[in-house]
Design a protein around this motif. Structure first.
Motif, PDB file in Angstrom:
ATOM      1  N   ASN A  11       0.824  -1.209   0.000  1.00 25.29           N
ATOM      2  CA  ASN A  11       0.000   0.000   0.000  1.00 25.29           C
ATOM      3  C   ASN A  11       0.859   1.259   0.000  1.00 25.29           C
ATOM      4  N   HIS A  12       2.000   1.211   0.681  1.00 25.77           N
ATOM      5  CA  HIS A  12       2.927   2.342   0.645  1.00 25.77           C
ATOM      6  C   HIS A  12       3.422   2.564  -0.783  1.00 25.77           C
ATOM      7  N   LEU A  13       3.852   1.475  -1.418  1.00 26.12           N
ATOM      8  CA  LEU A  13       4.375   1.569  -2.782  1.00 26.12           C
ATOM      9  C   LEU A  13       3.294   2.056  -3.747  1.00 26.12           C
ATOM     10  N   SER A  14       2.076   1.587  -3.538  1.00 24.94           N
ATOM     11  CA  SER A  14       0.967   1.973  -4.425  1.00 24.94           C
ATOM     12  C   SER A  14       0.609   3.444  -4.254  1.00 24.94           C
ATOM     13  N   ALA A  15       0.670   3.948  -3.024  1.00 23.51           N
ATOM     14  CA  ALA A  15       0.367   5.362  -2.778  1.00 23.51           C
ATOM     15  C   ALA A  15       1.299   6.258  -3.584  1.00 23.51           C
ATOM     16  N   ASP A  67      -5.112  13.035  -5.014  1.00 24.71           N
ATOM     17  CA  ASP A  67      -6.327  12.327  -4.579  1.00 24.71           C
ATOM     18  C   ASP A  67      -6.242  10.842  -4.918  1.00 24.71           C
ATOM     19  N   ALA A  68      -5.679  10.524  -6.081  1.00 19.85           N
ATOM     20  CA  ALA A  68      -5.550   9.125  -6.477  1.00 19.85           C
ATOM     21  C   ALA A  68      -4.649   8.369  -5.509  1.00 19.85           C
ATOM     22  N   GLY A  69      -3.571   9.007  -5.080  1.00 17.18           N
ATOM     23  CA  GLY A  69      -2.663   8.362  -4.137  1.00 17.18           C
ATOM     24  C   GLY A  69      -3.268   8.199  -2.757  1.00 17.18           C
ATOM     25  N   GLN A  70      -4.156   9.098  -2.364  1.00 17.70           N
ATOM     26  CA  GLN A  70      -4.743   9.032  -1.028  1.00 17.70           C
ATOM     27  C   GLN A  70      -5.660   7.824  -0.857  1.00 17.70           C
ATOM     28  N   PHE A  71      -6.078   7.219  -1.956  1.00 17.84           N
ATOM     29  CA  PHE A  71      -6.824   5.957  -1.855  1.00 17.84           C
ATOM     30  C   PHE A  71      -5.988   4.935  -1.093  1.00 17.84           C
ATOM     31  N   TYR A  72      -4.683   4.946  -1.337  1.00 16.15           N
ATOM     32  CA  TYR A  72      -3.791   3.983  -0.676  1.00 16.15           C
ATOM     33  C   TYR A  72      -3.240   4.509   0.648  1.00 16.15           C
ATOM     34  N   THR A  73      -2.987   5.810   0.755  1.00 14.87           N
ATOM     35  CA  THR A  73      -2.527   6.316   2.050  1.00 14.87           C
ATOM     36  C   THR A  73      -3.596   6.100   3.115  1.00 14.87           C
TER      37      THR A  73
END
Length: 413
Positions: free
Chosen positions: A89-93, A119-125
């Protein structure tokens, strides 16, 4: 000033993100080294732009962008090679939001593009926050540092490169080359790319309660987060060759792709619909609605959501209850909106024809407009009718001892 501003960014939230990544270690630390290199490449690019004229042609610009594009690809491929990592999830963010560095090829509004990637990255953060909030605070701080990095990057671009990357000798931004597209998001029932090489239903907006007739409804069987059988793993991202970059399509371009109507986490994606009435009624306050390249269609949103974006739509309408932040119209033609509750901000950019019906609760709304025409605000009267007011499109500027003085010119007809 633009170079110094970018260096301040690297010495602020970026430095904090890198330090926390090293403390977490493992794949997160290794990934952060790739991110650090990408940011250094961008600093060199900004320095180069500050001391030369804009590229003479598309081929030259593609060549200048190649190192940054290649580094972004490496960052995303690292995630794909380590899908079994405990820090996936870190890598995906990072991988989902790193295309924000492509702002250097966006004009005339690069700052909103960075926000979309953030915003797209915050899905994973958000997933990281959920998984680690009771285990280790350093992961919480790591999420905040990365989100703050992109937030500060957006502010930097808004201040120094408002309408696109400024080149030192010409002061203009290159036109026609969009940034590298973001990787496919892990939507359970269909693989999408939000920033794909990507609107007379106006009578319907005044129908009142009848507007909800014949609307498509998202049932529980259609919702992938309630129906595990519909889920599929994310497709590996394959970055396109730099030479295959296409121009952004205008709103009146023919729609030749299958329609999309789905939810991915907090995002609702409504894309490529033509001549349809759509409704979303099971929303939450943190949801974002993204309506892209729809034509002759109406979207009704029941409930309060965070924000709405109508991008490259033509002859289309959106009806909603209330918003936490804003509704944005970008690159649209002949669109309408109606708010039944409250909306704090309406942003209009590169749009020709925008009719806005307000409610009594939303009379304190702020309008932010640029490069747009035929914008009309319908303000409700006590008898139930509307008063129509055009938003100024022409301005008069004079010079005084303090600099420039600009006033709007009222429409005379």
């Amino acid at each position: 000033m633009s170079v110094a501003g970018y260096e301040d960014l690297l010495n602020g939230p970026v430095k904090k993100y890198l330090e926390l990544s090293q403390k977490i270690g493992g794949d997160v630390a290794a990934h952060s080294k790739l991110v650090e290199k990408a940011l250094q490449i961008q600093l060199q690019f900004v320095q180069k732009a500050a001391n030369r004229s804009a590229p003479a042609n598309q081929s030259e610009q593609v060549s200048l962008l190649a190192p940054m594009s290649a580094q972004i690809q490496q960052i995303q491929e690292f995630r794909e090679r380590n899908r079994g990592s405990p820090f996936f999830n870190h890598l995906s963010a990072i991988s989902e939001s790193i295309p924000a560095l492509g702002w250097v090829a966006v004009s005339p509004t690069p700052a909103p593009y960075i926000k979309e990637m953030n915003d797209a990255g915050q899905f994973y953060t958000n997933r990281v926050l959920k998984d680690w909030k009771e285990k280790d605070k350093i992961h919480i701080d790591w999420c905040k540092a990365w989100v703050q990095t992109l937030t500060d990057l957006q502010q930097y671009v808004r201040q120094h490169h408002t309408t696109g990357l400024v080149w030192g000798k010409t002061g203009i931004a290159p036109v026609g080359i969009p940034p590298p597209p973001p990787p496919s998001m892990p939507i359970e029932d269909v693989s999408l790319v939000i920033n794909d090489d990507r609107s007379a239903l106006f009578a319907q907006i005044n129908q009142g309660e009848d507007i909800t007739k014949k609307l498509k409804k998202v049932t529980s069987e259609m919702q992938t987060h309630k129906n595990p059988a519909l889920r599929a793993g994310p497709a590996p991202f394959k970055a396109p060759a730099v030479t295959s970059i296409k121009s952004v399509l205008p709103a009146n371009a023919p729609i030749d792709k299958p329609s999309v109507f789905t939810r991915d986490g907090k995002k609702w994606l409504v894309e490529y619909h033509k001549g349809e009435n759509l409704v979303i009624d099971n929303v939450e306050m943190n949801n974002v609605i993204y309506m892209f390249r729809c034509q002759d269609s109406t979207l009704t949103i029941k409930g309060k959501v965070n924000s709405i974006v109508m991008d490259s739509c033509r002859k289309s309408s959106v009806v909603f209850d209330s918003l936490v932040s804003s509704i944005e119209f970008v690159n649209c033609q002949s669109v309408q909106m109606q708010v039944l509750g409250k909306v704090p901000t309406i942003s209009i950019d590169k749009t020709d024809g925008c009719q806005m019906y307000l409610n009594a609760e939303s009379l304190n709304v702020e309008f932010i407009t640029s490069k747009s025409s035929e914008m009309n605000v319908m303000v409700p009267k006590a008898n139930g009718d509307y008063s129509e007011y055009p938003i100024p499109e022409q301005f008069k500027t004079t010079i005084n001892q303090n600099g420039l003085n600009t006033t709007a010119i009222d429409s005379l007809g």
